[in-house]
Each structure stands twice: as structure tokens, then as C-alpha cells.
Motif scaffolding. Sequence first.
Motif, PDB file in Angstrom:
ATOM      1  N   TRP A   1       0.732 -20.161 -14.083  1.00 15.36           N
ATOM      2  CA  TRP A   1       0.474 -19.091 -13.232  1.00 15.36           C
ATOM      3  C   TRP A   1       0.310 -17.693 -14.326  1.00 15.36           C
ATOM      4  N   ALA A   2      -1.023 -17.309 -14.468  1.00 16.08           N
ATOM      5  CA  ALA A   2      -1.273 -16.180 -15.119  1.00 16.08           C
ATOM      6  C   ALA A   2      -1.621 -15.041 -14.096  1.00 16.08           C
ATOM      7  N   THR A   3      -0.352 -14.852 -13.327  1.00 10.28           N
ATOM      8  CA  THR A   3      -0.500 -13.758 -12.242  1.00 10.28           C
ATOM      9  C   THR A   3      -0.010 -12.624 -12.408  1.00 10.28           C
ATOM     10  N   GLY A   4       0.601 -12.386 -13.536  1.00  8.97           N
ATOM     11  CA  GLY A   4       0.846 -10.966 -13.945  1.00  8.97           C
ATOM     12  C   GLY A   4       2.310 -10.885 -13.533  1.00  8.97           C
ATOM     13  N   PHE A   5       2.579  -9.435 -13.558  1.00  5.02           N
ATOM     14  CA  PHE A   5       3.954  -9.119 -13.538  1.00  5.02           C
ATOM     15  C   PHE A   5       4.066  -7.909 -12.301  1.00  5.02           C
ATOM     16  N   TYR A   6       5.398  -7.646 -12.024  1.00  2.00           N
ATOM     17  CA  TYR A   6       5.565  -6.520 -11.119  1.00  2.00           C
ATOM     18  C   TYR A   6       6.913  -5.725 -11.622  1.00  2.00           C
ATOM     19  N   SER A   7       6.663  -4.514 -11.183  1.00  2.00           N
ATOM     20  CA  SER A   7       7.878  -3.706 -11.679  1.00  2.00           C
ATOM     21  C   SER A   7       8.814  -3.628 -10.656  1.00  2.00           C
ATOM     22  N   ASP A   8      10.209  -3.583 -11.021  1.00  2.00           N
ATOM     23  CA  ASP A   8      11.234  -3.517 -10.190  1.00  2.00           C
ATOM     24  C   ASP A   8      11.905  -2.324 -10.479  1.00  2.00           C
ATOM     25  N   TYR A   9      12.035  -1.227  -9.500  1.00  2.00           N
ATOM     26  CA  TYR A   9      12.761  -0.081  -9.861  1.00  2.00           C
ATOM     27  C   TYR A   9      13.705   0.223  -8.815  1.00  2.00           C
ATOM     28  N   SER A  10      14.504  -1.052  -8.171  1.00  2.00           N
ATOM     29  CA  SER A  10      15.537  -0.937  -7.161  1.00  2.00           C
ATOM     30  C   SER A  10      16.726  -0.367  -7.737  1.00  2.00           C
ATOM     31  N   TRP A  11      17.043  -0.617  -8.793  1.00  2.00           N
ATOM     32  CA  TRP A  11      18.223  -0.083  -9.423  1.00  2.00           C
ATOM     33  C   TRP A  11      18.358   1.709  -9.538  1.00  2.00           C
ATOM     34  N   ILE A  12      17.281   2.348  -9.262  1.00  2.00           N
ATOM     35  CA  ILE A  12      16.896   3.646  -9.362  1.00  2.00           C
ATOM     36  C   ILE A  12      17.368   4.103  -8.015  1.00  2.00           C
ATOM     37  N   GLN A  13      18.604   4.715  -7.705  1.00  2.00           N
ATOM     38  CA  GLN A  13      19.372   5.059  -6.392  1.00  2.00           C
ATOM     39  C   GLN A  13      19.115   6.622  -6.424  1.00  2.00           C
ATOM     40  N   ILE A  14      17.735   7.052  -6.284  1.00  2.00           N
ATOM     41  CA  ILE A  14      17.713   8.534  -6.562  1.00  2.00           C
ATOM     42  C   ILE A  14      16.396   8.824  -5.569  1.00  2.00           C
ATOM     43  N   PRO A  15      16.527   9.657  -4.416  1.00  2.00           N
ATOM     44  CA  PRO A  15      15.327   9.754  -3.339  1.00  2.00           C
ATOM     45  C   PRO A  15      14.296  10.506  -3.921  1.00  2.00           C
ATOM     46  N   ASN A  16      13.216  10.253  -3.451  1.00  2.00           N
ATOM     47  CA  ASN A  16      11.974  10.914  -4.012  1.00  2.00           C
ATOM     48  C   ASN A  16      11.301  10.530  -5.408  1.00  2.00           C
ATOM     49  N   VAL A  17      11.699   9.594  -5.827  1.00  2.00           N
ATOM     50  CA  VAL A  17      11.252   8.987  -7.124  1.00  2.00           C
ATOM     51  C   VAL A  17      10.193   8.143  -7.061  1.00  2.00           C
ATOM     52  N   LEU A  18      10.241   7.200  -6.034  1.00  2.00           N
ATOM     53  CA  LEU A  18       9.306   5.993  -5.966  1.00  2.00           C
ATOM     54  C   LEU A  18       8.619   6.102  -4.740  1.00  2.00           C
ATOM     55  N   ASP A  19       7.451   5.695  -4.537  1.00  2.00           N
ATOM     56  CA  ASP A  19       6.331   5.733  -3.368  1.00  2.00           C
ATOM     57  C   ASP A  19       6.764   4.642  -2.442  1.00  2.00           C
ATOM     58  N   HIS A  20       6.185   4.327  -1.256  1.00  2.00           N
ATOM     59  CA  HIS A  20       6.465   3.341  -0.230  1.00  2.00           C
ATOM     60  C   HIS A  20       6.318   1.864  -0.813  1.00  2.00           C
ATOM     61  N   ARG A  21       5.653   1.885  -1.903  1.00  2.00           N
ATOM     62  CA  ARG A  21       5.376   0.557  -2.679  1.00  2.00           C
ATOM     63  C   ARG A  21       6.265   0.394  -3.595  1.00  2.00           C
ATOM     64  N   GLY A  22       7.132   1.188  -4.137  1.00  2.00           N
ATOM     65  CA  GLY A  22       8.000   1.158  -5.465  1.00  2.00           C
ATOM     66  C   GLY A  22       7.464   1.526  -6.358  1.00  2.00           C
ATOM     67  N   ARG A  23       6.550   2.378  -6.391  1.00  2.00           N
ATOM     68  CA  ARG A  23       5.885   2.840  -7.777  1.00  2.00           C
ATOM     69  C   ARG A  23       6.130   4.274  -7.827  1.00  2.00           C
ATOM     70  N   PRO A  24       6.523   4.563  -9.220  1.00  2.00           N
ATOM     71  CA  PRO A  24       7.110   5.698  -9.584  1.00  2.00           C
ATOM     72  C   PRO A  24       6.022   6.961  -9.105  1.00  2.00           C
ATOM     73  N   LEU A  25       6.535   8.112  -8.621  1.00  2.00           N
ATOM     74  CA  LEU A  25       5.908   9.208  -8.439  1.00  2.00           C
ATOM     75  C   LEU A  25       6.155  10.284  -9.457  1.00  2.00           C
ATOM     76  N   HIS A  26       4.915  10.477 -10.054  1.00  2.00           N
ATOM     77  CA  HIS A  26       4.929  11.516 -11.372  1.00  2.00           C
ATOM     78  C   HIS A  26       3.663  12.038 -11.527  1.00  2.00           C
ATOM     79  N   GLN A  27       3.773  13.166 -12.551  1.00  2.00           N
ATOM     80  CA  GLN A  27       2.407  13.665 -12.955  1.00  2.00           C
ATOM     81  C   GLN A  27       2.672  13.628 -14.250  1.00  2.00           C
ATOM     82  N   ARG A  28       1.939  12.583 -15.018  1.00  2.00           N
ATOM     83  CA  ARG A  28       1.951  12.542 -16.369  1.00  2.00           C
ATOM     84  C   ARG A  28       3.345  12.346 -16.907  1.00  2.00           C
ATOM     85  N   GLY A  29       4.226  11.561 -16.203  1.00  2.00           N
ATOM     86  CA  GLY A  29       5.322  10.769 -16.546  1.00  2.00           C
ATOM     87  C   GLY A  29       6.744  11.859 -15.993  1.00  2.00           C
ATOM     88  N   VAL A  30       6.175  13.070 -15.653  1.00  2.00           N
ATOM     89  CA  VAL A  30       7.290  13.971 -15.174  1.00  2.00           C
ATOM     90  C   VAL A  30       7.447  13.864 -13.523  1.00  2.00           C
TER      91      VAL A  30
END
Length: 349
Positions: free
Chosen positions: A280-309
Amino acid sequence: MQHNVDVLVIGAGQAGLAMGYYLKQKNILFAIVGKEDRIGDVWRNRYDSLVLFTPRWFSSLPGMALMGDQNGYPTKDEIADYLEDYAQKYELPVHLNTEVISLYKENGTFKVTTNNGNYVAEKVVVATGPFQKPYIPPFADSLSDKVYQVHTSRYLNPSQLQEGSVLVVGAGNSGAQIAVELSKNREVYLSVGHKMKFFPLEIMGKSIFWWFKKLGLLNININSPLGQFISKQSDPIFGKELKHLIKEGKIKIKPRTESISGDVISFADNSQIQVQNVIWATGFYSDYSWIQIPNVLDHRGRPLHQRGVTSVKGLYFLGLPWQYRRGSALIGGVGDDAEYLINDILKIK
């Protein structure tokens, strides 16, 4: 045990170490936590034949060049040892065997619980990178026990496999390299869900990354129309070896893998095959479920940021694909993003 720091960097790979370099320069009290036994293990534990597609001159962190032929391509063990040497040279405070369980913010301060003590920090940089958890499609569970299956994150070399044919599912650069390696003495099928693009490793004796740099492509950022367009394309396969082997019939191409029943694998064109091994060369996914702070991730669990900020004061991300440029997740590009973040970190009081 509790550690109080000004900045906590979560992740001790190339992104975390690059961040540590700039924090050390500014005499900031910080710590880097990583879940590995040794710095560089993320690379050290990958498959034996892994060679980077970026040349050595584009495979270094800030302040310390990767030694060797600058136009040659480093092995994964070379990179692992380089990262370990880098942390030692700059005396970076790396706490290993430390896995973060939760991150939350309380009264303006970040609280981090780990399996190895707790941390309190004014600012946090999440530098865990994009390759956190292996993705294997759910229908893999339907594969017969008689067929050996392994994800690329656990694949080391051909000796792991059973005798017989092999299907590699996924044609990123790892899948391509492994398919080429296995085709030397096995029947190999490669399942691809999209049209493959091949880029040469070198043009006129120079790395394609030299040409990218010369043409200004390495400086294109995600906010530009061209950056937006390139970031939406599937990654090219660097090198022409796979293309030649496909043309010679030594690697047989199959479309997207659709389903599995026992030892029969079905594809999008309704064709079927039986193999003794599946990788399976099907890649990886990010798991940020340990971040328990609102407004950090989008509905797909990806970071919301501008150039890392992020919009959360004092919380940053580093080492994400296309965080700002094509090279943001590569060793040679992560330093620029780390330097940008240190300037923002110094501004926040």
C-alpha cells in the motif's frame, strides 16, 4: 513532572529542528518534543533503498550543509544521521520518547500533556509534518490472509515479501521507487488512480531543482495564481526509470483499485488479478485530534493558517505541504518558513 518554557516545539523532525535553530539564536527558553527513540528515526525506519529526489544542496537545514557531492542525492540513512548531528551541533533541547496526548489553552497559556510529563508554554509550534499516520483503504481488510500486505511505512526490502507477484497500490515517488526495485526479479503490477507525470531528475547534467531555482519556481508562493494552480496538481514522479520499465512491460499498469474479495483484486476498468503480495503506497494522513483548541482546524481536520500563523495567539504550524511554497515540507525549504515564524514569535508578547 512539569516543564515551563517560552516556546514548545512539537515534533523533532526536520521542521522542529529548523525551528529550534532560530529559537536557539534568539536565546529563547524552549524545548522540542519527539516521540522517536533517536533523532532521525522517521527517516531511518523507512525502506532500505530510499533515496531523496532532492540533491544535497537542497537537502540541508539552516546553518549546516549536508556533506558530500552537492549535486548527488542523499540516502535516507544519510539524512537521519545528518538530523542527529544537527541537533547535537546546535545543542538543541530535544526530549525524545515523548508523545503529546493533548494540547489546550487555559488563561492565555498553552498546556501540553504527554506520556513523559507535562509542559506549560507561552507559545507552541506544531511541527509534526504531513506524514503522521499511514493511510490504508478500508477494503484492505477483505484481503485473504494468504496474501502478504504491508504499507510503505513498514516496507523495508524485498526479502519481507512472499514468493510471487506483487501489486503496488499508489504511484507517488515511494510507490514508484518500490515498484522499480521489485521489478528486478518479480512480476509487478502498479495501480494508479490518476495520470502519471514524469519529471527527469536531471536536465543537461543539472538537477531539475537547479532549474526550478533558476526559473524562480522554488519562490512561487501559495498566494499567487501559479502557486494555487501547482499546489492542486498531483506530485510528479522524479526520474524516468519507472516510465522505461512500464514501456518495456516489466511493470504492468492497472487503474484505481476498487475492491478486494479474498485474493482477487478488482480495478476501475473491471479487470481482476490475483497476486501473492500487496504494498500500500497510499500515503499518510494527519491526525490533530489531540489539539483541543477551537478554530485551529477546518471541518476536514486540516490546520487553518496563513503561512503557519493561526488565529489563536501564539499557536503556529510548520512543515506543512505548501505552507507557503512548494518546498515547505522539504528539508531544503522548511528553514525559510521557520525563519518567518521566529519573527512573528518575537513580535508576540
